[in-house]
Design a protein around this motif. Structure first.
Motif, PDB file in Angstrom:
ATOM      1  N   HIS A 363       0.863  -1.180   0.000  1.00 41.46           N
ATOM      2  CA  HIS A 363       0.000   0.000   0.000  1.00 41.46           C
ATOM      3  C   HIS A 363       0.895   1.223   0.000  1.00 41.46           C
ATOM      4  O   HIS A 363       1.706   1.421   0.903  1.00 41.46           O
ATOM      5  CB  HIS A 363      -0.926   0.005   1.216  1.00 41.46           C
ATOM      6  CG  HIS A 363      -1.914   1.138   1.200  1.00 41.46           C
ATOM      7  ND1 HIS A 363      -1.689   2.334   1.841  1.00 41.46           N
ATOM      8  CD2 HIS A 363      -3.138   1.258   0.604  1.00 41.46           C
ATOM      9  CE1 HIS A 363      -2.714   3.142   1.641  1.00 41.46           C
ATOM     10  NE2 HIS A 363      -3.609   2.517   0.897  1.00 41.46           N
ATOM     11  N   GLN A 367      -2.766   3.714  -2.752  1.00 36.85           N
ATOM     12  CA  GLN A 367      -3.026   2.710  -3.782  1.00 36.85           C
ATOM     13  C   GLN A 367      -2.456   1.370  -3.356  1.00 36.85           C
ATOM     14  O   GLN A 367      -1.412   1.308  -2.707  1.00 36.85           O
ATOM     15  CB  GLN A 367      -2.375   3.147  -5.103  1.00 36.85           C
ATOM     16  CG  GLN A 367      -2.455   2.156  -6.232  1.00 36.85           C
ATOM     17  CD  GLN A 367      -3.851   2.028  -6.796  1.00 36.85           C
ATOM     18  OE1 GLN A 367      -4.423   2.991  -7.272  1.00 36.85           O
ATOM     19  NE2 GLN A 367      -4.416   0.844  -6.714  1.00 36.85           N
ATOM     20  N   ALA A 393      -0.397  -2.059  -9.896  1.00 33.15           N
ATOM     21  CA  ALA A 393      -1.553  -1.530  -9.168  1.00 33.15           C
ATOM     22  C   ALA A 393      -2.771  -2.437  -9.345  1.00 33.15           C
ATOM     23  O   ALA A 393      -2.983  -3.014 -10.414  1.00 33.15           O
ATOM     24  CB  ALA A 393      -1.875  -0.125  -9.658  1.00 33.15           C
ATOM     25  N   LYS A 395      -7.132  -2.778  -8.628  1.00 29.83           N
ATOM     26  CA  LYS A 395      -8.368  -2.030  -8.430  1.00 29.83           C
ATOM     27  C   LYS A 395      -9.338  -2.868  -7.605  1.00 29.83           C
ATOM     28  O   LYS A 395      -9.173  -4.080  -7.465  1.00 29.83           O
ATOM     29  CB  LYS A 395      -8.999  -1.668  -9.780  1.00 29.83           C
ATOM     30  CG  LYS A 395      -8.108  -0.830 -10.688  1.00 29.83           C
ATOM     31  CD  LYS A 395      -8.841  -0.388 -11.932  1.00 29.83           C
ATOM     32  CE  LYS A 395      -9.322  -1.574 -12.767  1.00 29.83           C
ATOM     33  NZ  LYS A 395      -8.223  -2.406 -13.258  1.00 29.83           N
TER      34      LYS A 395
END
Length: 430
Positions: A363, A367, A393, A395
């Motif tokens: 983290h 993000q 990354a 989502k």
């Protein structure tokens, strides 16, 4: 012994009933522990067994279930619609057909109903009605919810249908589409979450039993949405106990329709809920879940870097993490110098290709990122392989696969910084 013929409940017809026709969806369950056979009936279907080289095949082929050895004929029986009734007729089979232990006369139709028992020769099939034009199972609703008396025609509003069985999903979509709404279907929770975040629906029809996790979890997901938590949710399911209804109501469902589902009842419920939601009269009735159950006890500061991961096949025991430093995943119970490690051994990690040290979750700057730790069988994000030792990354609702072990990640950022749509007009995800 059940009666051969059952009385049909008479209801006053309406114009929309005539428009929607007489669509039925039923399931035939063989005596063996195999998956039920789902059948959509809007006219007539033949049931029997196929024979190699014979071009005349039945619509429903029972050959994979040992039909020949059990005395099932090639064209054994016909299931068809007659007015508002579902009918069954022996098609002159060699070994006959029994309905609730009563032998049918060849070429003479008899009404078929929910929970009936059919015997084709020596093959026994239990009949379950999933969707019927008129009659249905019990209807349960939030105590304070008042439905409108009339049914409203849709104006193209989006209804998200989350149903595992494609034929059932298609039938529900047909009912909703014929009633004037736009239907979008998903067959599992992760796909439903993606569709939900791409475009917020005006209502949701949700099955309980889904392949990746319970539909109740998706219901909770919607009710935790800080911006759109009042969207109407109708849950459909095979009612087994009162506790199932209680759980659905606690998760925030507006209505629980027990199978068999009445198409007439479904369109009335959906249209009424959408109408009330549009005029703003339903918000006071809708249950809003604050945060998530695992995150509820966390302080607001820690929730910003908290994640919940569901392991496929183990949706009842999610992994709740606060990622203040890199968290490693794998099979090792201890990783020496690593302070935060998740041992996946209890999820059958050894048999699904998970390495002892497989992946890191990071983290950084608000993000979440995943990083493959030079694993043997690789790490995949939504099916795409990750380059080892490279942070990628993730989502909300992404699928992370370690070898063959699938995980789904969810997180909640309630910092207040992302409450407005982005430059493209896209609304923020949970």
């Amino acid at each position: 012994m059940k009666r051969l013929r059952k009385p049909l409940m008479q209801k006053a017809p309406d114009k929309m009933s005539e428009m929607l026709g007489t669509l039925w969806v039923i399931e035939l369950s063989p005596a063996t522990n195999t998956k039920p056979i789902t059948i959509k009936v809007d006219n007539r279907v033949t049931v029997g067994r196929s024979v190699m080289g014979d071009p005349k095949r039945p619509d429903v082929d029972l050959e994979p279930y040992g039909a020949e050895g059990l005395g099932v004929s090639r064209q054994h029986l016909v299931i068809y619609v007659e007015g508002e009734r579902l009918m069954v007729m022996d098609a002159g089979s060699n070994n006959g057909t029994l309905l609730n232990n009563n032998k049918l006369k060849p070429n003479e139709g008899v009404r078929l109903a929910h929970s009936d028992q059919l015997s084709l020769g020596r093959m026994r099939l239990e009949v379950s009605v999933v969707l019927a034009p008129e009659y249905g199972g019990d209807v349960h609703k939030q105590p304070s919810l008042q439905l409108a008396d009339q049914t409203f025609a849709g104006k193209g509003q989006l209804v998200l249908i989350v149903e595992n069985e494609p034929q059932v999903a298609a039938a529900l979509a047909q009912v909703i589409g014929d009633a004037g709404y736009t239907a979008k279907t998903s067959h599992e929770v992760v796909g439903a979450i993606r569709n939900y975040n791409q475009r917020r629906p005006d209502a949701i029809i949700l099955d309980v039993v889904l392949p990746d996790m319970s539909g109740i979890e998706f219901c909770r997901y919607v009710r935790r949405d800080p911006l759109h938590n009042t969207v109407p949710i109708v849950i459909v399911g095979a009612l087994r106990s009162a506790s199932e209804v209680a759980e659905a109501m606690q998760a925030g469902a507006d209505i629980f329709l027990a199978k068999p589902v009445s198409a007439k009842e479904l369109r009335h419920v959906v249209s009424s809920l959408i109408y009330q939601h549009e005029v703003g009269s339903s918000a006071m009735y809708t249950k809003h879940l604050v945060g998530t159950a695992p995150l509820k006890a966390m302080s607001p500061e820690s929730r910003r870097n908290a994640a919940v991961l569901f392991v496929a096949g183990h949706a009842d025991a999610p992994l709740t993490l606060t990622v203040s430093q890199p968290v490693s995943f794998g099979r090792a119970a201890s990783t020496g110098s690593l302070k935060s490690h998740i041992d996946l051994t209890r999820y059958d990690a050894a048999n699904t290709g998970v390495s002892r040290l497989h992946m890191f979750l990071h983290h950084k700057d608000g993000q979440f990122f995943v990083e493959d730790a030079d694993s043997i069988n690789g790490t995949y994000l939504n099916g795409d392989p990750l380059k080892p030792r490279t942070m990628t990354a993730v989502k909300n609702a992404d699928e992370i696969r370690l070898g063959q072990l699938r995980l789904y990640i969810y997180f909640l950022d309630d910092s207040g910084e992302d409450d407005a749509p982005d430059a493209n007009g896209k609304e923020p995800a949970l």
